[in-house]
Design a protein around this motif. Structure first.
Motif, PDB file in Angstrom:
ATOM      1  N   GLN A   9       0.855  -1.183   0.000  1.00 33.99           N
ATOM      2  CA  GLN A   9       0.000   0.000   0.000  1.00 33.99           C
ATOM      3  C   GLN A   9       0.892   1.233   0.000  1.00 33.99           C
ATOM      4  O   GLN A   9       1.517   1.562   1.000  1.00 33.99           O
ATOM      5  CB  GLN A   9      -0.909   0.010   1.233  1.00 33.99           C
ATOM      6  CG  GLN A   9      -1.762   1.258   1.344  1.00 33.99           C
ATOM      7  CD  GLN A   9      -2.884   1.307   0.311  1.00 33.99           C
ATOM      8  OE1 GLN A   9      -3.712   0.405   0.251  1.00 33.99           O
ATOM      9  NE2 GLN A   9      -2.927   2.365  -0.486  1.00 33.99           N
ATOM     10  N   ASN A  10       0.978   1.892  -1.132  1.00 31.54           N
ATOM     11  CA  ASN A  10       1.624   3.195  -1.199  1.00 31.54           C
ATOM     12  C   ASN A  10       0.496   4.222  -1.196  1.00 31.54           C
ATOM     13  O   ASN A  10      -0.466   4.084  -0.461  1.00 31.54           O
ATOM     14  CB  ASN A  10       2.492   3.303  -2.452  1.00 31.54           C
ATOM     15  CG  ASN A  10       3.663   2.326  -2.419  1.00 31.54           C
ATOM     16  OD1 ASN A  10       4.050   1.865  -1.364  1.00 31.54           O
ATOM     17  ND2 ASN A  10       4.212   2.019  -3.565  1.00 31.54           N
ATOM     18  N   GLN A  11       0.608   5.240  -2.023  1.00 35.52           N
ATOM     19  CA  GLN A  11      -0.545   6.121  -2.244  1.00 35.52           C
ATOM     20  C   GLN A  11      -1.680   5.289  -2.852  1.00 35.52           C
ATOM     21  O   GLN A  11      -2.856   5.505  -2.581  1.00 35.52           O
ATOM     22  CB  GLN A  11      -0.162   7.258  -3.181  1.00 35.52           C
ATOM     23  CG  GLN A  11      -1.297   8.244  -3.431  1.00 35.52           C
ATOM     24  CD  GLN A  11      -0.857   9.371  -4.356  1.00 35.52           C
ATOM     25  OE1 GLN A  11       0.275   9.388  -4.825  1.00 35.52           O
ATOM     26  NE2 GLN A  11      -1.751  10.306  -4.611  1.00 35.52           N
ATOM     27  N   TYR A  12      -1.272   4.312  -3.681  1.00 34.90           N
ATOM     28  CA  TYR A  12      -2.219   3.385  -4.301  1.00 34.90           C
ATOM     29  C   TYR A  12      -1.766   1.959  -3.993  1.00 34.90           C
ATOM     30  O   TYR A  12      -0.584   1.717  -3.763  1.00 34.90           O
ATOM     31  CB  TYR A  12      -2.223   3.563  -5.824  1.00 34.90           C
ATOM     32  CG  TYR A  12      -2.494   4.960  -6.288  1.00 34.90           C
ATOM     33  CD1 TYR A  12      -3.796   5.456  -6.351  1.00 34.90           C
ATOM     34  CD2 TYR A  12      -1.451   5.793  -6.681  1.00 34.90           C
ATOM     35  CE1 TYR A  12      -4.048   6.746  -6.783  1.00 34.90           C
ATOM     36  CE2 TYR A  12      -1.699   7.093  -7.111  1.00 34.90           C
ATOM     37  CZ  TYR A  12      -3.000   7.558  -7.157  1.00 34.90           C
ATOM     38  OH  TYR A  12      -3.243   8.831  -7.579  1.00 34.90           O
ATOM     39  N   THR A  14      -0.359  -1.342  -4.836  1.00 34.76           N
ATOM     40  CA  THR A  14       0.599  -1.693  -5.886  1.00 34.76           C
ATOM     41  C   THR A  14       0.888  -3.185  -5.833  1.00 34.76           C
ATOM     42  O   THR A  14       1.208  -3.727  -4.779  1.00 34.76           O
ATOM     43  CB  THR A  14       1.907  -0.898  -5.691  1.00 34.76           C
ATOM     44  OG1 THR A  14       1.601   0.499  -5.708  1.00 34.76           O
ATOM     45  CG2 THR A  14       2.914  -1.204  -6.782  1.00 34.76           C
ATOM     46  N   ARG A  32      -4.766   3.304 -11.072  1.00 31.90           N
ATOM     47  CA  ARG A  32      -4.301   4.397 -11.947  1.00 31.90           C
ATOM     48  C   ARG A  32      -4.193   3.887 -13.376  1.00 31.90           C
ATOM     49  O   ARG A  32      -3.117   3.787 -13.962  1.00 31.90           O
ATOM     50  CB  ARG A  32      -2.938   4.934 -11.490  1.00 31.90           C
ATOM     51  CG  ARG A  32      -2.922   5.893 -10.333  1.00 31.90           C
ATOM     52  CD  ARG A  32      -3.724   7.155 -10.513  1.00 31.90           C
ATOM     53  NE  ARG A  32      -3.284   8.087 -11.546  1.00 31.90           N
ATOM     54  CZ  ARG A  32      -2.386   9.052 -11.376  1.00 31.90           C
ATOM     55  NH1 ARG A  32      -1.776   9.200 -10.217  1.00 31.90           N
ATOM     56  NH2 ARG A  32      -2.091   9.864 -12.354  1.00 31.90           N
ATOM     57  N   THR A  37       4.037   0.741 -13.547  1.00 33.79           N
ATOM     58  CA  THR A  37       4.803   1.945 -13.226  1.00 33.79           C
ATOM     59  C   THR A  37       6.301   1.703 -13.284  1.00 33.79           C
ATOM     60  O   THR A  37       7.066   2.601 -13.637  1.00 33.79           O
ATOM     61  CB  THR A  37       4.461   2.448 -11.814  1.00 33.79           C
ATOM     62  OG1 THR A  37       4.572   1.358 -10.893  1.00 33.79           O
ATOM     63  CG2 THR A  37       3.061   3.025 -11.769  1.00 33.79           C
ATOM     64  N   GLU A  51       7.951  10.563 -10.527  1.00 33.57           N
ATOM     65  CA  GLU A  51       7.271  10.149  -9.293  1.00 33.57           C
ATOM     66  C   GLU A  51       6.457  11.280  -8.673  1.00 33.57           C
ATOM     67  O   GLU A  51       5.373  11.052  -8.144  1.00 33.57           O
ATOM     68  CB  GLU A  51       8.306   9.623  -8.290  1.00 33.57           C
ATOM     69  CG  GLU A  51       8.968   8.340  -8.767  1.00 33.57           C
ATOM     70  CD  GLU A  51       9.836   7.715  -7.691  1.00 33.57           C
ATOM     71  OE1 GLU A  51       9.308   7.481  -6.587  1.00 33.57           O
ATOM     72  OE2 GLU A  51      11.024   7.469  -7.948  1.00 33.57           O
ATOM     73  N   GLU A  52       6.972  12.485  -8.739  1.00 37.30           N
ATOM     74  CA  GLU A  52       6.235  13.619  -8.159  1.00 37.30           C
ATOM     75  C   GLU A  52       4.913  13.819  -8.893  1.00 37.30           C
ATOM     76  O   GLU A  52       3.858  13.972  -8.276  1.00 37.30           O
ATOM     77  CB  GLU A  52       7.114  14.884  -8.241  1.00 37.30           C
ATOM     78  CG  GLU A  52       6.363  16.199  -8.133  1.00 37.30           C
ATOM     79  CD  GLU A  52       5.590  16.374  -6.823  1.00 37.30           C
ATOM     80  OE1 GLU A  52       4.628  17.169  -6.819  1.00 37.30           O
ATOM     81  OE2 GLU A  52       5.928  15.711  -5.822  1.00 37.30           O
ATOM     82  N   THR A  55       2.005  11.417  -8.057  1.00 39.54           N
ATOM     83  CA  THR A  55       1.238  11.589  -6.814  1.00 39.54           C
ATOM     84  C   THR A  55      -0.005  12.454  -7.014  1.00 39.54           C
ATOM     85  O   THR A  55      -0.831  12.549  -6.122  1.00 39.54           O
ATOM     86  CB  THR A  55       2.101  12.224  -5.699  1.00 39.54           C
ATOM     87  OG1 THR A  55       2.472  13.552  -6.107  1.00 39.54           O
ATOM     88  CG2 THR A  55       3.343  11.400  -5.423  1.00 39.54           C
ATOM     89  N   HIS A  56      -0.136  13.073  -8.195  1.00 34.00           N
ATOM     90  CA  HIS A  56      -1.276  13.957  -8.465  1.00 34.00           C
ATOM     91  C   HIS A  56      -2.263  13.245  -9.401  1.00 34.00           C
ATOM     92  O   HIS A  56      -2.030  13.177 -10.610  1.00 34.00           O
ATOM     93  CB  HIS A  56      -0.797  15.267  -9.099  1.00 34.00           C
ATOM     94  CG  HIS A  56       0.123  16.056  -8.210  1.00 34.00           C
ATOM     95  ND1 HIS A  56      -0.347  16.861  -7.183  1.00 34.00           N
ATOM     96  CD2 HIS A  56       1.465  16.145  -8.171  1.00 34.00           C
ATOM     97  CE1 HIS A  56       0.678  17.419  -6.562  1.00 34.00           C
ATOM     98  NE2 HIS A  56       1.790  17.003  -7.136  1.00 34.00           N
ATOM     99  N   PRO A  57      -3.373  12.728  -8.879  1.00 33.94           N
ATOM    100  CA  PRO A  57      -4.295  11.945  -9.695  1.00 33.94           C
ATOM    101  C   PRO A  57      -4.911  12.714 -10.852  1.00 33.94           C
ATOM    102  O   PRO A  57      -5.338  12.120 -11.840  1.00 33.94           O
ATOM    103  CB  PRO A  57      -5.383  11.513  -8.710  1.00 33.94           C
ATOM    104  CG  PRO A  57      -4.942  11.916  -7.361  1.00 33.94           C
ATOM    105  CD  PRO A  57      -3.776  12.844  -7.485  1.00 33.94           C
TER     106      PRO A  57
END
Length: 290
Positions: A9-12, A14, A32, A37, A51-52, A55-57
């Motif tokens: 579990q990261n931001q999503y 995986t 996503r 990725t 990567e930055e 993080t912005h969907p």
């Protein structure tokens, strides 16, 4: 056993597919756009990933291997007309932005992760067809296979194009050799057709060209600075390879497309899938060390 599939579990959420004997590791983020990725082999990253930005969907992903469906490229003003009605589709369609569902996984003789994307009320507003897509990512050694099924669940012929937009990590483009099976390409902005001799001028700010027609179903790329060779193979439905890169970025995109941009309007290489039928396709990427 050297094959495994795990979840983190990261931001999503995986999924991590690993072939330990080959030190090959693949990361997939279903929600996503079903995207791969990352892919690393013996510690070397095969794909570039911003990567930055990831993080912005609300932003499109720059990196990995985005899925293109039901169009490749952009449409004039993002509009096409079907049966007398205008519909709006953003560049490359919605396959790369919607959440996919994991429906099957196996780590016996290879790592296999199967994802599904089904039509819904949101997709029907943009693309008036019922469908189900099933993609199986298969990792074995230094080979990635992407088995694809495009199912027409509607009662009318479904026009579609599909493809991938892999961002290959390349830090020194002057050390790159390309073998793309075409003798000319079309420049995106000017529509000019230019003879292709295997070389691009990497001093240009941007290269965005469609190579077609293709004379075989494979292409390759040698990156001497990293000691890697990448071979791409594809099934017969793929008609076009798009090459895209920006001067100041550490990637090149070598993209297999089933049809060129705006095919849903022009009909060029457009697949027209009868009701209830399935189109099966395959893309394979093999990596070897030089």
């Amino acid at each position: 056993m050297s094959f495994s599939i795990s979840v983190k579990q990261n931001q999503y959420i995986t999924y991590i597919l690993a072939d330990e004997s080959a030190l090959s590791r693949l990361e997939v983020v279903p929600e996503r756009g079903g995207i791969i990725t990352r892919w690393s082999i013996e510690g070397q990253e095969i794909f570039y990933l911003d990567e930055e930005r990831f993080t912005h969907p609300e932003l499109s992903v720059r990196g990995g291997n985005p899925i293109l469906f039901p169009i490749c490229g952009n449409l004039p003003d993002n509009i096409y007309v079907y049966d007398g009605h205008p519909y709006s589709l953003k560049q490359h369609g919605f396959g790369r932005t919607l959440p996919w569902e994991v429906i099957e996984q196996s780590a016996e003789s290879s790592c296999k992760l199967t994802l599904s994307l089904k039509s819904n009320s949101e997709t029907l507003e943009m693309y008036p067809f019922e469908f189900e897509l099933k993609f199986m990512y298969e990792l074995e050694g230094k080979t990635l296979k992407i088995h694809q099924e495009y199912n027409n669940k509607s009662d009318k012929v479904m026009p579609l194009s599909f493809g991938f937009h892999p961002y290959f990590l390349v830090k020194n483009k002057e050390q790159l050799s390309l073998d793309i099976p075409a003798s000319s390409y079309q420049v995106k902005d000017t529509k000019e057709i230019i003879p292709y001799d295997g070389n691009f001028d990497f001093n240009e700010e941007e290269i965005d060209v469609a190579l077609k027609p293709l004379t075989r179903s494979s292409a390759s790329m040698i990156d001497r600075s990293r000691g890697l060779k990448l071979d791409l193979k594809w099934s017969e439905q793929y008609s076009t390879v798009v090459f895209w890169t920006l001067k100041d970025k550490d990637y090149v995109c070598l993209e297999p497309w089933s049809a060129p941009r705006n095919a849903i309007s022009t009909g060029e290489n457009l697949i027209e899938l009868p009701p209830g039928e399935t189109c099966e396709a395959m893309v394979e990427i093999d990596v070897t060390s030089l």
